[in-house]
Design a protein around this motif. Structure first.
Motif, mmCIF file in Angstrom:
data_model
loop_
_atom_site.group_PDB
_atom_site.id
_atom_site.type_symbol
_atom_site.label_atom_id
_atom_site.label_comp_id
_atom_site.label_asym_id
_atom_site.label_seq_id
_atom_site.Cartn_x
_atom_site.Cartn_y
_atom_site.Cartn_z
ATOM 1 N N VAL A 45 0.768 -1.050 -0.129
ATOM 2 C CA VAL A 45 -0.265 0.022 -0.009
ATOM 3 C C VAL A 45 0.862 1.468 -0.006
ATOM 4 O O VAL A 45 0.606 2.196 -0.756
ATOM 5 C CB VAL A 45 -0.986 0.179 0.887
ATOM 6 N N LEU A 46 1.930 1.204 0.795
ATOM 7 C CA LEU A 46 2.866 2.482 0.853
ATOM 8 C C LEU A 46 3.651 2.572 -0.535
ATOM 9 O O LEU A 46 3.802 3.745 -0.703
ATOM 10 C CB LEU A 46 3.666 2.306 1.926
ATOM 11 N N ASN A 47 3.935 1.506 -1.245
ATOM 12 C CA ASN A 47 4.479 1.737 -2.375
ATOM 13 C C ASN A 47 3.753 2.480 -3.463
ATOM 14 O O ASN A 47 4.185 2.834 -4.496
ATOM 15 C CB ASN A 47 5.347 0.433 -2.838
ATOM 16 N N SER A 48 2.449 2.214 -3.320
ATOM 17 C CA SER A 48 1.535 2.817 -4.275
ATOM 18 C C SER A 48 1.179 4.294 -4.024
ATOM 19 O O SER A 48 0.094 4.999 -4.778
ATOM 20 C CB SER A 48 -0.003 2.219 -4.352
ATOM 21 N N ASP A 49 2.208 5.067 -3.127
ATOM 22 C CA ASP A 49 2.109 6.266 -3.059
ATOM 23 C C ASP A 49 0.778 6.937 -2.066
ATOM 24 O O ASP A 49 0.326 7.887 -2.231
ATOM 25 C CB ASP A 49 2.114 7.251 -4.127
ATOM 26 N N LYS A 50 0.531 5.819 -1.182
ATOM 27 C CA LYS A 50 -0.694 6.095 -0.173
ATOM 28 C C LYS A 50 -0.173 6.413 1.024
ATOM 29 O O LYS A 50 0.678 5.817 1.624
ATOM 30 C CB LYS A 50 -1.917 5.019 -0.238
ATOM 31 N N HIS A 51 -0.384 7.762 1.786
ATOM 32 C CA HIS A 51 0.217 8.151 2.682
ATOM 33 C C HIS A 51 -0.993 8.675 3.716
ATOM 34 O O HIS A 51 -1.792 9.181 3.470
ATOM 35 C CB HIS A 51 1.317 9.218 2.466
ATOM 36 N N SER A 52 -1.138 8.009 5.064
ATOM 37 C CA SER A 52 -2.027 8.356 5.719
ATOM 38 C C SER A 52 -1.381 8.151 7.342
ATOM 39 O O SER A 52 -0.496 7.112 7.419
ATOM 40 C CB SER A 52 -3.277 7.591 5.510
ATOM 41 N N GLU A 242 25.419 9.818 5.741
ATOM 42 C CA GLU A 242 24.177 10.111 5.312
ATOM 43 C C GLU A 242 23.561 8.797 5.377
ATOM 44 O O GLU A 242 22.198 8.963 5.490
ATOM 45 C CB GLU A 242 24.097 10.724 3.956
ATOM 46 N N SER A 243 23.969 7.737 5.039
ATOM 47 C CA SER A 243 23.249 6.481 4.964
ATOM 48 C C SER A 243 22.997 5.960 6.212
ATOM 49 O O SER A 243 22.293 4.977 6.491
ATOM 50 C CB SER A 243 24.353 5.156 4.327
ATOM 51 N N ASP A 244 23.472 6.706 7.448
ATOM 52 C CA ASP A 244 23.232 5.892 8.745
ATOM 53 C C ASP A 244 21.709 6.870 9.351
ATOM 54 O O ASP A 244 21.382 6.232 10.237
ATOM 55 C CB ASP A 244 24.266 6.550 9.670
ATOM 56 N N ILE A 245 21.113 7.445 8.523
ATOM 57 C CA ILE A 245 19.967 7.973 8.916
ATOM 58 C C ILE A 245 18.887 8.146 7.968
ATOM 59 O O ILE A 245 19.218 8.055 6.434
ATOM 60 C CB ILE A 245 20.145 9.715 9.450
ATOM 61 N N LYS A 246 17.591 8.442 8.386
ATOM 62 C CA LYS A 246 16.489 8.427 7.105
ATOM 63 C C LYS A 246 15.633 9.880 7.720
ATOM 64 O O LYS A 246 15.166 9.869 8.623
ATOM 65 C CB LYS A 246 15.740 7.037 7.422
ATOM 66 N N MET A 247 15.373 10.459 6.575
ATOM 67 C CA MET A 247 14.775 11.983 6.965
ATOM 68 C C MET A 247 13.244 11.573 7.103
ATOM 69 O O MET A 247 12.831 10.948 6.332
ATOM 70 C CB MET A 247 14.935 12.534 5.643
ATOM 71 N N LEU A 248 12.840 12.335 7.880
ATOM 72 C CA LEU A 248 11.328 12.227 8.017
ATOM 73 C C LEU A 248 10.552 12.997 7.124
ATOM 74 O O LEU A 248 9.159 12.723 7.008
ATOM 75 C CB LEU A 248 11.063 12.530 9.658
ATOM 76 N N ASN A 249 10.805 14.007 6.846
ATOM 77 C CA ASN A 249 10.080 15.078 5.898
ATOM 78 C C ASN A 249 9.779 14.678 4.618
ATOM 79 O O ASN A 249 9.091 14.942 3.784
ATOM 80 C CB ASN A 249 10.728 16.412 5.955
ATOM 81 N N ILE A 250 10.440 13.434 3.916
ATOM 82 C CA ILE A 250 10.162 12.918 2.917
ATOM 83 C C ILE A 250 9.158 11.913 2.846
ATOM 84 O O ILE A 250 9.029 10.839 3.333
ATOM 85 C CB ILE A 250 11.426 12.095 2.254
ATOM 86 N N PHE A 251 7.778 12.372 1.986
ATOM 87 C CA PHE A 251 7.074 11.494 1.853
ATOM 88 C C PHE A 251 6.811 10.539 0.720
ATOM 89 O O PHE A 251 7.389 11.051 -0.371
ATOM 90 C CB PHE A 251 5.568 12.137 2.130
#
Length: 251
Positions: A45-52, A242-251
């Motif tokens: 579901v997430l890979n279909s660009d559904k964000h909730s 950079e590879s050690d973290i994952k950004m939260l603002n990217i949806f």
């Protein structure tokens, strides 16, 4: 043209129905204790660009059940960004944070700066902007009433009200831009590496300043090549791969 529109509507309607079906399947697997299998379905579901918030919350719950510290914190934070006051998300995020190794204190804010920041965050950027526009409209309305009214008492009332309206509009405009500034500077990320050495400079040869572990939340201040400059809630700064973290603002 109408046929193309109908085809598009049918396509998106079918996709939405399919996502709902997969989401229900994932929930069923979760309730049966099959958390890894549930995650696989949620990811579809997430890979279909559904964000909730609900999807992120359920993904976080599944990761939490599997003792995946960083992903559970990450997805609870994502859910919280969409529903900032949701009690279930806040409670579960607190439980997930308790699994972290790093215990980092918050740098206290005092005095006027604390009051201004709290007041600014009481409304979103859009709501501050709408309030500014509404107050400007009130100023124009009361000023016109003041200009075309001849009674002394009413004229004084409209003058005072129009003056207060434009003053509050200016204050709201300041809060609007300050809120926007805070939002632009807010660049959070979650540490995904099990253990990451934070460096004093953006290269592997520089001295290590401290160590962070998975699930810790940081603010990204800058980036150079494959390094990000981060800041912790206690004020410490350093450079992390950079590879050690994952950004939260990217949806």
């Amino acid at each position: 043209m109408k046929n193309i529109l109908y085809i598009l509507l049918f396509f998106f309607g079918s996709l939405s129905a399919q996502n709902e079906k997969i989401f229900d399947q994932a929930n069923t697997l979760y309730n049966e204790g099959k958390y890894a299998e549930a995650l696989d379905r949620y990811e579809v579901v997430l890979n279909s660009d559904k964000h909730s918030a609900e999807l992120y919350f359920n993904i976080a719950n599944a990761h939490y059940k599997l003792n995946h510290i960083a992903p559970s914190v990450y997805y609870y934070e994502k859910a919280l960004a969409l529903k900032p006051k949701d009690k279930d998300i806040l409670n579960n995020l607190a439980f997930a944070n308790n699994m972290r190794i790093d215990a980092i204190a918050n740098l206290p804010e005092v005095g006027l700066a604390r009051f201004i920041k709290k007041a600014t965050k009481s409304l979103s950027f859009d709501n501050w902007a709408k309030l500014t526009v509404a107050l400007v409209v009130l100023f124009v309305l009361f000023y016109l009433l003041y200009y075309f009214t001849f009674g002394t008492g009413k004229k004084r009332f409209y003058f005072v009200t129009s003056t207060l309206s434009i003053i509050f509009a200016c204050v709201a405009l300041i809060f609007t831009f300050y809120n926007y500034s805070l939002a632009k500077k807010n660049n959070p990320a979650i540490v995904f590496s099990q253990e990451s050495q934070v460096k004093s400079e953006p290269n592997v040869r520089s001295d290590g300043t401290f160590v962070l572990h998975e699930g810790t939340k940081v603010q990204v201040l800058d980036s150079v090549n494959n390094w990000n400059k981060i800041k912790l809630s206690d004020g410490k700064t350093g450079w992390i791969p950079e590879s050690d973290i994952k950004m939260l603002n990217i949806f």
